[in-house]
Design a protein around this motif. Structure first.
Motif, PDB file in Angstrom:
ATOM      1  N   HIS A 127      -9.988  90.044  32.172  1.00 51.20           N
ATOM      2  CA  HIS A 127      -9.349  88.730  32.086  1.00 51.20           C
ATOM      3  C   HIS A 127      -8.431  88.569  33.288  1.00 51.20           C
ATOM      4  O   HIS A 127      -7.627  89.441  33.583  1.00 51.20           O
ATOM      5  N   ALA A 148     -13.342  86.677  32.190  1.00 52.07           N
ATOM      6  CA  ALA A 148     -12.635  85.512  31.628  1.00 52.07           C
ATOM      7  C   ALA A 148     -11.614  85.048  32.648  1.00 52.07           C
ATOM      8  O   ALA A 148     -10.880  85.860  33.221  1.00 52.07           O
ATOM      9  N   THR A 168     -11.486  80.681  29.822  1.00 47.70           N
ATOM     10  CA  THR A 168     -10.835  80.767  28.518  1.00 47.70           C
ATOM     11  C   THR A 168      -9.422  80.212  28.542  1.00 47.70           C
ATOM     12  O   THR A 168      -8.899  79.763  27.530  1.00 47.70           O
ATOM     13  N   ASN A 170      -5.269  81.172  29.819  1.00 47.16           N
ATOM     14  CA  ASN A 170      -4.386  82.331  29.733  1.00 47.16           C
ATOM     15  C   ASN A 170      -3.662  82.301  28.394  1.00 47.16           C
ATOM     16  O   ASN A 170      -2.862  81.395  28.144  1.00 47.16           O
ATOM     17  N   LEU A 359     -10.667  83.569  24.168  1.00 45.54           N
ATOM     18  CA  LEU A 359     -10.867  84.906  24.721  1.00 45.54           C
ATOM     19  C   LEU A 359     -11.396  85.847  23.647  1.00 45.54           C
ATOM     20  O   LEU A 359     -12.294  86.667  23.914  1.00 45.54           O
TER      21      LEU A 359
END
Length: 370
Positions: A127, A148, A168, A170, A359
């Protein structure tokens, strides 16, 4: 180092550490996965243990990691040895846990766990919190199954990775999401300016903001309240400067409830870290953003530019961050309720309050089935 189990069966392993910008979104994902009945295990470094209120009740394993950026090139052999020790420890842990997936959040503390995952053929994801792909995530991006992102456009992303990339957002904490329900009243009788530069404050904000406030038109100063996060050693000088400008100010070294302060603010002056920008956009609060010049790969400028591009922020690079420039920016919005309301709406349009859920969906879709 371990704590009470956080779920039954094979867990999802989250690899994060170092800074709150990595730890907070990892914590939000952990809470979302646990709420869905899944086990979670945190792999972190010693710095990742210093954040109170994060990962309560989650099993944790500390592994070695190293950073050339933090330690310098002369320490490269020691850093490499540290990463290799962390890699070995992570492999041993994963043979025991058999994780359904390993999720990394960037930064060098995530490197050993993700290297172990890809070398063992485990489902792996990364991510990226910033609008520029960080160094560790750039290294891992070709090897993980999914990426992501927090922004539609991310600098240093390769076109070859587009097929495994999902936007996605944060993840932010529930307390921040709750601020989205607080109405923004641009024509309020009182205007509130929030200044935050992190837990230690930011010296440049502590000196420039009071001077800029003193230059605001009297009609704005008469309605203005300032809440300023500043270091204790700067507090007396800052308080005197605000008082001389005829402005009520509260100087605090620490905000016990930053989301609540953000919800009450009409404008914010801040750095442009990933979590700060995510929280501002979810809350829908317009800001003057002053990126930290020494941030790795100048990623804070990318974050600030993304928010400014919607009209929800004014980007002022630190070399141009003067009292005159800031006073002009504050006057443009605080002196015009219509412009202020439009800026708040623009900031809100970039917010992704469902980022944690999105996520988690990606993690479950990428990981091994139950």
């Amino acid at each position: 180092m371990s704590f009470a189990p956080s779920g039954a069966g094979r867990p999802y392993v989250l690899a994060a550490g170092g800074t709150g910008g990595h730890m907070v979104p990892a914590h939000v994902l952990a809470e979302e996965l646990r709420a869905r009945g899944h086990g979670v295990h945190l792999v972190t470094d010693t710095r990742g243990l210093r954040f109170p209120g994060l990962f309560d009740g989650v099993e944790r394993t500390v592994v070695d990691s190293g950073s050339v950026a933090r330690s310098g090139l002369m320490s490269l052999p020691a850093v490499a040895l540290s990463v290799l020790r962390g890699l070995s420890a992570a492999r041993s842990l994963f043979r025991q846990l058999r994780p359904r997936a390993v999720i990394g959040f960037g930064g060098y503390p995530a490197l050993p766990g993700l290297l172990a995952a890809v070398s063992m053929g485990l489902p792996s994801l990364i991510h990226e919190q910033n609008a520029a792909l960080g160094r560790v995530n750039r290294l891992l991006a070709p090897r993980v199954r999914a990426i992501a992102t927090s922004y539609p456009q991310v600098r240093r992303m390769e076109a070859a990775w587009a097929g495994k990339t999902t936007l996605t957002g944060n993840p932010v904490r529930a307390a921040v999401i709750a601020t989205r329900d607080v109405p923004f009243v641009a024509d309020s009788p009182r205007l509130r300016l929030l200044v935050t530069g992190g837990s230690q404050g930011a010296t440049v904000l502590n000196s420039i903001v009071p001077a800029a406030v003193a230059q605001l038109p009297a009609v704005i100063r008469a309605r203005l309240d300032v809440v300023h996060q500043g270091r204790d050693e700067d507090a007396a000088a800052m308080q005197a400067a605000y008082a001389a400008a005829g402005v009520s100010a509260s100087i605090r070294a620490y905000f016990g409830d930053l989301p609540a302060e953000m919800a009450r603010a009409h404008m914010v002056v801040a750095r442009a870290g990933a979590s700060t920008v995510a929280e501002l956009t979810v809350a829908g609060r317009p800001a003057v953003l002053v990126p930290l010049p020494i941030a790795a790969d100048d990623h804070q400028t990318d974050n600030a530019r993304a928010m400014a591009g919607t009209g929800g922020a004014i980007l002022i690079p630190q070399p141009q961050f003067t009292a005159d420039r800031l006073a002009s920016a504050l006057t443009a919005w605080l002196g015009d309720p219509q412009a202020l309301a439009a800026a708040a709406a623009a900031a809100r349009s970039l917010g992704r309050p469902d980022a944690g859920a999105r996520l988690a969906d990606l993690v479950l879709a990428t990981g091994d089935p139950a």
